[in-house]
Design an enzyme around this catalytic site. Sequence first.
Site, PDB file in Angstrom:
ATOM      1  N   HIS A 172       0.836  -1.196   0.000  1.00  0.00           N
ATOM      2  CA  HIS A 172       0.000   0.000   0.000  1.00  0.00           C
ATOM      3  C   HIS A 172       0.875   1.252   0.000  1.00  0.00           C
ATOM      4  CE1 HIS A 172       0.597  -0.645   4.443  1.00  0.00           C
ATOM      5  NE2 HIS A 172       0.947   0.621   4.329  1.00  0.00           N
TER       6      HIS A 172
HETATM    7  P1  TYD Z   1      -2.177  -3.905   7.154  1.00  0.00           P
HETATM    8  O1  TYD Z   1      -2.151  -2.468   6.750  1.00  0.00           O
HETATM    9  O2  TYD Z   1      -2.711  -4.881   6.164  1.00  0.00           O
HETATM   10  O3  TYD Z   1      -0.716  -4.372   7.606  1.00  0.00           O
HETATM   11  P2  TYD Z   1       0.641  -4.327   6.758  1.00  0.00           P
HETATM   12  O4  TYD Z   1       0.593  -3.135   5.885  1.00  0.00           O
HETATM   13  O5  TYD Z   1       1.704  -4.221   7.803  1.00  0.00           O
HETATM   14  O6  TYD Z   1       0.773  -5.590   5.990  1.00  0.00           O
HETATM   15  O7  TYD Z   1      -2.963  -3.998   8.522  1.00  0.00           O
HETATM   16  C1  TYD Z   1      -3.395  -5.243   9.028  1.00  0.00           C
HETATM   17  C2  TYD Z   1      -4.635  -4.996   9.868  1.00  0.00           C
HETATM   18  O8  TYD Z   1      -4.291  -4.244  11.033  1.00  0.00           O
HETATM   19  C3  TYD Z   1      -5.699  -4.226   9.129  1.00  0.00           C
HETATM   20  O9  TYD Z   1      -6.958  -4.782   9.482  1.00  0.00           O
HETATM   21  C4  TYD Z   1      -5.613  -2.830   9.704  1.00  0.00           C
HETATM   22  C5  TYD Z   1      -5.100  -3.073  11.109  1.00  0.00           C
HETATM   23  N1  TYD Z   1      -4.278  -1.968  11.638  1.00  0.00           N
HETATM   24  C6  TYD Z   1      -4.755  -1.222  12.686  1.00  0.00           C
HETATM   25  O10 TYD Z   1      -5.869  -1.431  13.202  1.00  0.00           O
HETATM   26  N2  TYD Z   1      -3.987  -0.203  13.189  1.00  0.00           N
HETATM   27  C7  TYD Z   1      -2.762   0.074  12.667  1.00  0.00           C
HETATM   28  O11 TYD Z   1      -2.077   1.021  13.154  1.00  0.00           O
HETATM   29  C8  TYD Z   1      -2.272  -0.708  11.577  1.00  0.00           C
HETATM   30  C9  TYD Z   1      -0.929  -0.433  10.958  1.00  0.00           C
HETATM   31  C10 TYD Z   1      -3.071  -1.720  11.096  1.00  0.00           C
END
Ligand code: TYD
Length: 138
Positions: free
Chosen positions: A56
């Site tokens: 992302h």
């Molecule tokens: P995601 O953005 O997919 O993680 P990464 O980019 O590290 O692979 O996030 C995974 C899940 O965690 C998603 O449901 C959103 C949640 N999340 C939060 O609730 N708070 C946060 O600060 C972050 C980074 C993620």
Amino acid sequence: MKTTTIDNVELIDIPKIIDEKGRGNLCVIEGYILKYNVKRTYYLFDVPSDASRGGHAHIACHELLVALSGSFDVVVKDGENSRTITLNKPDKGLLIVDGIWRELDNFSSGAVCLVLASEKYDEADYIRDYNVFLESKG
Ligand code: TYD
């Protein structure tokens, strides 16, 4: 976020205090190292070696990534160019500014990725579709 490029992604030296009596190292991240105030801290751990995180870009959020333990690769993309940075030292931080696509993979066993973010969690700040990201940079 439109104008940022991977040249704006910086590897930052985190000041390290080496103990004179051999008691190990201490790293300090204080405000002046970062160009923003930290509003949120999170960390990734127990990531399987074949898993990929990230995938992302952020519209406004800046993030500093630190390999507190172990190693992993960070691929950054700005729509034209890409670069892969291996993080494997707790005294190096990768500053990823807004408008940069990132993917994290190749996590070693025991790797911990600390993230210091400039914004609170807000799903509306994410671009999770690479084609939408490319359009936003166009
Ligand atoms: P995601 O953005 O997919 O993680 P990464 O980019 O590290 O692979 O996030 C995974 C899940 O965690 C998603 O449901 C959103 C949640 N999340 C939060 O609730 N708070 C946060 O600060 C972050 C980074 C993620």
